[in-house]
Design a protein around this motif. Structure first.
Motif, PDB file in Angstrom:
ATOM      1  N   VAL A   1       0.924  -1.163   0.193  1.00 40.55           N
ATOM      2  CA  VAL A   1      -0.056   0.211   0.102  1.00 40.55           C
ATOM      3  C   VAL A   1       0.997   1.395  -0.030  1.00 40.55           C
ATOM      4  N   GLU A   2       2.075   1.220   0.895  1.00 35.71           N
ATOM      5  CA  GLU A   2       2.810   2.296   0.946  1.00 35.71           C
ATOM      6  C   GLU A   2       3.362   2.670  -0.267  1.00 35.71           C
ATOM      7  N   SER A   3       3.979   1.728  -0.956  1.00 33.35           N
ATOM      8  CA  SER A   3       4.662   1.661  -2.340  1.00 33.35           C
ATOM      9  C   SER A   3       3.784   2.144  -3.430  1.00 33.35           C
ATOM     10  N   LEU A   4       2.679   1.908  -3.448  1.00 34.31           N
ATOM     11  CA  LEU A   4       1.787   2.485  -4.565  1.00 34.31           C
ATOM     12  C   LEU A   4       1.346   3.613  -4.232  1.00 34.31           C
ATOM     13  N   PHE A   5       0.998   4.066  -3.075  1.00 36.33           N
ATOM     14  CA  PHE A   5       0.719   5.455  -2.682  1.00 36.33           C
ATOM     15  C   PHE A   5       1.678   6.382  -2.949  1.00 36.33           C
ATOM     16  N   SER A   6       3.049   6.141  -2.581  1.00 37.32           N
ATOM     17  CA  SER A   6       4.172   6.703  -2.897  1.00 37.32           C
ATOM     18  C   SER A   6       4.275   7.157  -4.576  1.00 37.32           C
ATOM     19  N   VAL A   7       4.281   5.833  -5.293  1.00 40.49           N
ATOM     20  CA  VAL A   7       4.209   6.213  -6.734  1.00 40.49           C
ATOM     21  C   VAL A   7       3.200   7.156  -7.008  1.00 40.49           C
ATOM     22  N   LEU A   8       2.090   6.976  -6.578  1.00 42.19           N
ATOM     23  CA  LEU A   8       0.931   7.881  -7.118  1.00 42.19           C
ATOM     24  C   LEU A   8       1.435   9.330  -6.643  1.00 42.19           C
TER      25      LEU A   8
ATOM     26  N   GLN B   1      -7.402  -0.594   4.511  1.00 36.43           N
ATOM     27  CA  GLN B   1      -6.381  -1.949   4.425  1.00 36.43           C
ATOM     28  C   GLN B   1      -5.370  -1.543   5.419  1.00 36.43           C
ATOM     29  N   LEU B   2      -4.784  -0.214   5.695  1.00 31.92           N
ATOM     30  CA  LEU B   2      -4.051  -0.085   6.598  1.00 31.92           C
ATOM     31  C   LEU B   2      -4.516  -0.111   8.159  1.00 31.92           C
ATOM     32  N   ALA B   3      -5.953   0.381   8.045  1.00 28.31           N
ATOM     33  CA  ALA B   3      -6.619   0.201   9.624  1.00 28.31           C
ATOM     34  C   ALA B   3      -6.671  -1.439   9.757  1.00 28.31           C
ATOM     35  N   LEU B   4      -6.961  -2.103   8.800  1.00 26.90           N
ATOM     36  CA  LEU B   4      -7.255  -3.793   9.035  1.00 26.90           C
ATOM     37  C   LEU B   4      -5.620  -4.331   9.416  1.00 26.90           C
ATOM     38  N   SER B   5      -4.679  -3.770   8.829  1.00 32.37           N
ATOM     39  CA  SER B   5      -3.218  -4.109   9.097  1.00 32.37           C
ATOM     40  C   SER B   5      -3.052  -3.978  10.440  1.00 32.37           C
ATOM     41  N   TRP B   6      -3.196  -2.482  10.970  1.00 33.42           N
ATOM     42  CA  TRP B   6      -2.911  -2.129  12.442  1.00 33.42           C
ATOM     43  C   TRP B   6      -3.798  -3.059  13.193  1.00 33.42           C
ATOM     44  N   THR B   7      -5.024  -3.330  12.974  1.00 35.01           N
ATOM     45  CA  THR B   7      -5.623  -4.262  14.126  1.00 35.01           C
ATOM     46  C   THR B   7      -5.133  -5.539  14.101  1.00 35.01           C
ATOM     47  N   LYS B   8      -4.800  -6.239  13.020  1.00 42.14           N
ATOM     48  CA  LYS B   8      -4.261  -7.570  12.959  1.00 42.14           C
ATOM     49  C   LYS B   8      -2.756  -7.515  13.632  1.00 42.14           C
ATOM     50  N   LEU B   9      -2.101  -6.607  13.517  1.00 40.18           N
ATOM     51  CA  LEU B   9      -0.717  -6.305  14.187  1.00 40.18           C
ATOM     52  C   LEU B   9      -1.019  -6.136  15.850  1.00 40.18           C
ATOM     53  N   LYS B  10      -2.012  -5.257  16.024  1.00 44.60           N
ATOM     54  CA  LYS B  10      -2.244  -5.244  17.629  1.00 44.60           C
ATOM     55  C   LYS B  10      -2.727  -6.539  17.909  1.00 44.60           C
ATOM     56  N   LYS B  11      -3.376  -7.118  17.401  1.00 43.91           N
ATOM     57  CA  LYS B  11      -3.859  -8.334  18.109  1.00 43.91           C
ATOM     58  C   LYS B  11      -2.845  -9.619  18.284  1.00 43.91           C
ATOM     59  N   ALA B  12      -1.962  -9.327  17.121  1.00 44.25           N
ATOM     60  CA  ALA B  12      -0.901 -10.215  17.150  1.00 44.25           C
ATOM     61  C   ALA B  12       0.187  -9.824  18.416  1.00 44.25           C
ATOM     62  N   GLY B  13       0.297  -8.727  18.949  1.00 48.17           N
ATOM     63  CA  GLY B  13       0.962  -8.041  19.946  1.00 48.17           C
ATOM     64  C   GLY B  13       2.127  -7.427  19.505  1.00 48.17           C
ATOM     65  N   ASP B  14       2.429  -7.195  17.995  1.00 49.73           N
ATOM     66  CA  ASP B  14       3.395  -6.614  17.536  1.00 49.73           C
ATOM     67  C   ASP B  14       3.139  -4.990  17.567  1.00 49.73           C
TER      68      ASP B  14
ATOM     69  N   LEU C   1       1.384   5.781   9.260  1.00 52.12           N
ATOM     70  CA  LEU C   1       1.090   5.885   7.763  1.00 52.12           C
ATOM     71  C   LEU C   1      -0.385   5.997   7.528  1.00 52.12           C
ATOM     72  N   LEU C   2      -1.051   5.409   8.310  1.00 51.62           N
ATOM     73  CA  LEU C   2      -2.572   5.923   8.055  1.00 51.62           C
ATOM     74  C   LEU C   2      -2.932   7.255   8.341  1.00 51.62           C
ATOM     75  N   GLU C   3      -2.543   7.654   9.604  1.00 49.54           N
ATOM     76  CA  GLU C   3      -2.615   9.336   9.719  1.00 49.54           C
ATOM     77  C   GLU C   3      -2.013  10.065   8.729  1.00 49.54           C
ATOM     78  N   SER C   4      -1.099   9.628   7.956  1.00 47.12           N
ATOM     79  CA  SER C   4      -0.540  10.565   7.025  1.00 47.12           C
ATOM     80  C   SER C   4      -1.715  10.753   5.852  1.00 47.12           C
ATOM     81  N   LYS C   5      -2.581   9.757   5.738  1.00 44.59           N
ATOM     82  CA  LYS C   5      -3.424   9.808   4.766  1.00 44.59           C
ATOM     83  C   LYS C   5      -4.849  10.209   4.990  1.00 44.59           C
ATOM     84  N   ILE C   6      -4.738  10.786   6.330  1.00 48.37           N
ATOM     85  CA  ILE C   6      -6.028  11.486   6.759  1.00 48.37           C
ATOM     86  C   ILE C   6      -6.233  12.630   5.965  1.00 48.37           C
ATOM     87  N   PRO C   7      -5.349  13.776   5.900  1.00 48.31           N
ATOM     88  CA  PRO C   7      -5.476  15.008   5.206  1.00 48.31           C
ATOM     89  C   PRO C   7      -6.260  14.764   3.921  1.00 48.31           C
TER      90      PRO C   7
END
Length: 955
Positions: free
Chosen positions: A241-248, A278-291, A301-307
């Motif tokens: 996601v971050e790679s595609l966003f950077s390219v765009l 998708q970033l929010a989903l990744s955040w949720t999964k990582l929090k659940k996994a304890g990472d 990264l997610l907050e940088s997309k908010i504006p």
């Protein structure tokens, strides 16, 4: 092929030859083998040094027709022949020294594009059949589909991807439709193929380039959305996601002019929404996994997309705005999980709040008087904004409270120079504060001093600034909704009751030019008065005077409206007037006089209109003539107004909850007089359903309000209500009688003893008459309703212990009633009715099953009731898995238990073992087991009883 003849197609000098050539050309296109002649000619002539270019062109047209019309239904060998020709054609084009003319190459390109279209359609069909998760598949189909996908991954996916890239590259400018369809295929297949095959520089460069091309950019945005949405490990997904966003971003795709094409902006907003989710989903999964470290990085990264998401959310077009709503909602939900917001997050929340303020405003051209699709879409969008607002309030209550206060304080002082959208939005958010902020018992003005200190000045400003006079109805409605929403304000600031009453009663309220406003305000006025009735005594008589013109009963004629309020709206005003009178701090005489002043004009009007209706009604069916047809419309209008008159007086009594209330108020005589006047309807020579409905409503209310003073009127009222023995009228009459039975019990025995047989006869006749309409669903439901009502009527008599009513009936009628209860328990596939019947039979057993009942009842118990307890659960229509049927089954079990208790263990058990159970083909052990369970604990028997019938029916 006749090449010489075909050459005349392009030679207009010989008309006859050209005509023959055209006919031959059409024959080739329609012939089953014409395409084969064409392909052979093209391969052979392409190798020759000099061939007529027009012949090549016409031959390619024949091939084109075959591919369009016949290729998909042709045989595999024919399809293979066509593929071989296309391959040879390409080889010849590469090898020949001189290229074909442009018009020939264009025609060939069109043919190849057609082939690619067929190819892509096949791939789409594979996707919908094998991959699409919205289509339900059996386990066998799912296993087959998995094998197909696995085999495709191993054998051909790489080739498929190469072909897609080829089509995208070659047809980028010449056939944009083909490119868009290919992008759809890529987006569909990315869900289950290797992401690296697509998420690489060659494809991404193409997609970015397509995003700059108007015909392709929407399809490219959709394709990128599908790539981003692919299920992946959260770390890999974040990297993608971050790679595609950077390219765009680097390509300037995201530096868009927000006034661009809305359709494209919606697609781009959808892509950004997907990236955020998708970033929010990744955040949720990582929090659940304890990472937590990775989760923290993803959050940044997610907050940088908010504006960027807020730019879309604030776009002037609501379609664009709504497209990122899910991401914004998800972001707010994530913030709610944090213990505290940092300064950046608090600023984001404030920015969001201002966007919500702005986007909630109506467009100046919003059409309030039409329920069109566009209006419905905006109102649904507004609901989403409201949900967002509520969640922001949970995040930061003080921020929301203060910003809404700023908005209200800025808008109300200048409402006269502000647009309706601005004023309505400010009032809307003041209203929504009441929904969004926690409160105890609806009181925002006690307990929380900070909240009260903010809301109270806003309400003071609302009620003193004159905004209720704003000319737009949306603002007017907002004002009155607010008054009722914050009704507790008037308990702490009662000085605002008087000006608010004036607002309700003047041209901005119930006398507003807009009928929708008048209607809603009439209802809200009743709510307001009920809330502040403790402070109304000083204003009651003045308010009643101001209400007089709103309480006039006028028959609704066709043509211009002559009344401010509809009949339904008037009912709320009658209810309010009655409440004002009864809750006022007056003595009984004043209350009686005020209530008399309220009700008397209605009764006088009723008498006049009833006389007119009697005069216009034919005295017999044979008297109907031409004049009756002219009067029929007037009679319908009169009947409606008479019904409304009875409803109006009934609603005026809603302040009375029992007979003590009405007697203490001194108003008893007013309502008895009204009942006398209404019962003059007995003089009507024909049944008038509207008058029956009005009288039923009035009697329902009087059963609550009056004591035994009502009883003398019940027989004559029943005469009016039973004039019609239709299924519907009887279904509506019985609940009234049941209410009277429940209220008066033994006092109603004399009436019931006389009326029982006629009521039962009318019910049975109506049911018999309606039985013929077996295919009419509406008639079936009405019949079922009457059956239920009938059983509830018998249940009410038995349940109230009025056995003398039944005992005094002719034995044949009583037997008919008892048998009907058994039939209802066994034969009617209606579990509600069955439960009522079994319950009533049980109660009859409890009362008459011992020594005090009629002698013939014991015989009825063993011949009818006991078998019913077995026959009903054995029927196929008795669904033992249905909740309502289970209740009926329980009543059946209790019925048997009641017989056991009243007739004794030995008598019932002996009957079951020696006479009845053998008829069910039960062996001795099964009979003994059933009787043992019957003797056991009631709860155990009910459990066994259900299991017994499940086994008996093989369920």
């Amino acid at each position: 092929m006749d090449l010489q003849l075909l050459q005349f197609l392009s030679n207009p000098s010989d008309a006859n030859a050209q005509s023959r050539a055209l006919a031959y050309f059409e024959q080739l296109k329609s012939s089953d083998t014409g395409w084969q002649l064409a392909t052979n000619t093209l391969i052979n002539t392409s190798a020759g040094p000099s061939v007529n270019d027009h012949v090549k062109f016409f031959a390619l047209q024949v091939v084109e027709v075959f591919i369009k019309q016949s290729y998909q239904k042709s045989s595999p060998s024919q399809q293979q022949a066509m593929k071989h020709f296309l391959s040879q054609w390409i080889q010849l084009q590469v090898s020949q020294p001189v290229q074909d003319k442009v018009f020939i190459r264009n025609k060939a390109a069109q043919i190849f594009a057609l082939v690619f279209y067929l190819y892509l359609r096949v791939l789409l069909s594979i996707d919908s059949e094998v991959v699409d998760r919205e289509i339900l598949h059996s386990k066998e189909e799912a296993d087959r589909n998995t094998l197909i996908k696995d085999h495709m991954r191993e054998t051909c996916v790489d080739s498929l991807v190469d072909s897609w890239y080829h089509i995208l590259s070659v047809y980028e400018t010449s056939n944009t439709d083909l490119v868009c369809q290919t992008l759809e295929i890529v987006g569909a297949y990315i869900a289950w193929i290797n992401i690296d095959l697509i998420a690489n520089m060659r494809f991404v460069d193409l997609l970015v380039r397509f995003l700059r091309e108007h015909p392709l950019r929407e399809a490219a945005a959709d394709c990128l959305h599908d790539i981003v949405a692919k299920g992946m490990d959260p770390v890999a997904k974040t990297k993608l996601v971050e790679s595609l966003f950077s390219v765009l971003d680097s390509a300037g795709i995201l530096n868009i002019d927000m006034e661009e094409d809305v359709d494209y902006l919606c697609k781009l907003a959808r892509l950004i929404n997907c990236i955020g989710l998708q970033l929010a989903l990744s955040w949720t999964k990582l929090k659940k996994a304890g990472d937590n470290d990775s989760a923290c990085a993803v959050m940044q990264l997610l907050e940088s997309k908010i504006p960027l998401s807020f730019r879309f959310l604030s776009h002037s077009d609501d379609d664009v705005s709504a497209t990122v709503m899910d991401f914004v909602k998800e972001y707010v939900q994530m913030l709610k999980q944090k213990a505290a917001l940092n300064e950046t997050e608090r600023q984001q929340v404030e920015n969001l709040l201002f966007i919500i303020f702005e986007k909630t405003k109506y467009d100046e051209g919003f059409y309030f008087d039409r329920d069109g699709e566009e209006e419905a879409i905006f109102l649904e969008y507004r609901k989403q904004l409201r949900t967002l607002f509520d969640n922001v309030a949970i995040l930061d209550r003080d921020l929301v409270l203060n910003r809404v206060r700023d908005l209200v304080n800025m808008t109300l002082p200048r409402w006269q120079t502000s647009s309706f959208a601005e004023v309505e939005a400010a009032l809307t958010f003041l209203y929504q504060l009441g929904e969004a902020l926690p409160v105890s018992h609806g009181n925002h003005f006690s307990g929380d001093a900070a909240k009260a200190s903010a809301l109270q000045p806003m309400m003071q400003s609302l009620l003193s600034c004159g905004v209720s006079n704003y000319p737009h109805p949306a603002v007017t409605l907002c004002f009155f909704e607010l008054v009722v929403r914050y009704e507790k304000f008037f308990l702490v600031e009662p000085q605002y009751v008087a000006p608010t009453l004036v607002a309700f009663l003047d041209q901005g309220g119930m006398r507003h030019a807009n009928p929708k406003v008048r209607s809603r305000v009439a209802y809200l006025f009743s709510r307001f008065v009920r809330a502040v009735k403790a402070h109304m005594t000083d204003y009651t008589e003045d308010v009643l005077r101001r209400l007089q013109d709103l309480l006039v009963l006028i028959p609704v004629e066709s043509g211009p409206q002559t009344v401010l309020l509809t009949h339904d709206d008037q009912l709320f005003i009658f209810e309010t007037a009655g409440l004002l009178i009864t809750s006022g701090n007056f003595d009984a005489e004043i209350k009686r006089n005020l209530m008399h002043s309220l009700v008397s004009p209605v009764l006088e009007k009723f008498a006049v209109l009833l006389e007119e209706l009697i005069r216009l009604t034919p005295q017999s069916p044979n008297a109907v003539g031409a004049a009756d047809a002219t009067n029929q419309k007037r009679r319908a209008i009169l009947a409606q107004c008479l019904s409304h008159a009875m409803s109006a007086v009934a609603w005026s009594s809603k302040a009375f909850t029992n007979s003590q209330n009405i007697k203490a108020s001194g108003c008893l005589s007013v309502y008895l007089k009204a009942l006398e006047v209404f019962l003059r309807a007995i003089q009507l020579p024909e049944v008038v359903p509207e008058i029956q409905a009005g009288l039923r409503q009035y009697l329902h209310r009087m059963t609550v309000c009056l004591g035994e003073e009502l009883l003398p009127f019940v027989p004559s009222a029943s005469q009016v209500l039973l004039k019609s023995s239709s299924v519907q009228s009887l279904s509506e009459y019985i609940p009234l009688i049941n209410q009277i039975i429940a209220k008066f019990k033994k006092q109603v025995v004399p009436f019931l003893t006389q009326a029982f047989a006629p009521i039962i006869s009318a019910i049975f006749n109506a049911l018999a008459a309606s039985a013929a309409a077996v295919n009419d669903e509406e008639a079936r439901l009405e019949r079922q309703s009457l059956q239920r009502s009938y059983f509830s009527f018998i249940a009410a008599i038995v349940g109230s212990g009025l056995m003398e009513v039944l005992a005094s009936q002719d034995p044949a009628i009583l037997q008919q009633v008892l048998v009907s209860l058994v039939q209802g328990a066994v034969e009617y596939p209606d579990p509600v009715a069955q439960k009522t019947c079994f319950s009533t039979l049980r109660r009859l057993v409890e009362i008459w099953g011992g020594k005090d009942g009629p002698a013939e009842f014991v015989e009825f118990v063993y011949k009818q009731i006991v078998p019913a307890c077995f026959l009903a659960p054995l029927r196929d229509t008795f669904d033992l898995n249905d909740a309502q049927t289970t209740l009926a089954l329980s009543e059946s079990a209790l019925c048997l238990r009641a017989i056991l208790e009243k007739r004794g263990d030995e008598e019932l058990i002996t009957f079951l073992q020696t006479q009845y159970l053998p008829t069910l083909k039960l062996n001795l052990q099964q009979s003994q087991e059933f009787c043992m369970a019957l003797r056991s604990d009631q709860k155990l028997f009910k459990s066994y009883y259900k299991m017994f019938f499940q086994q008996a029916r093989g369920l």
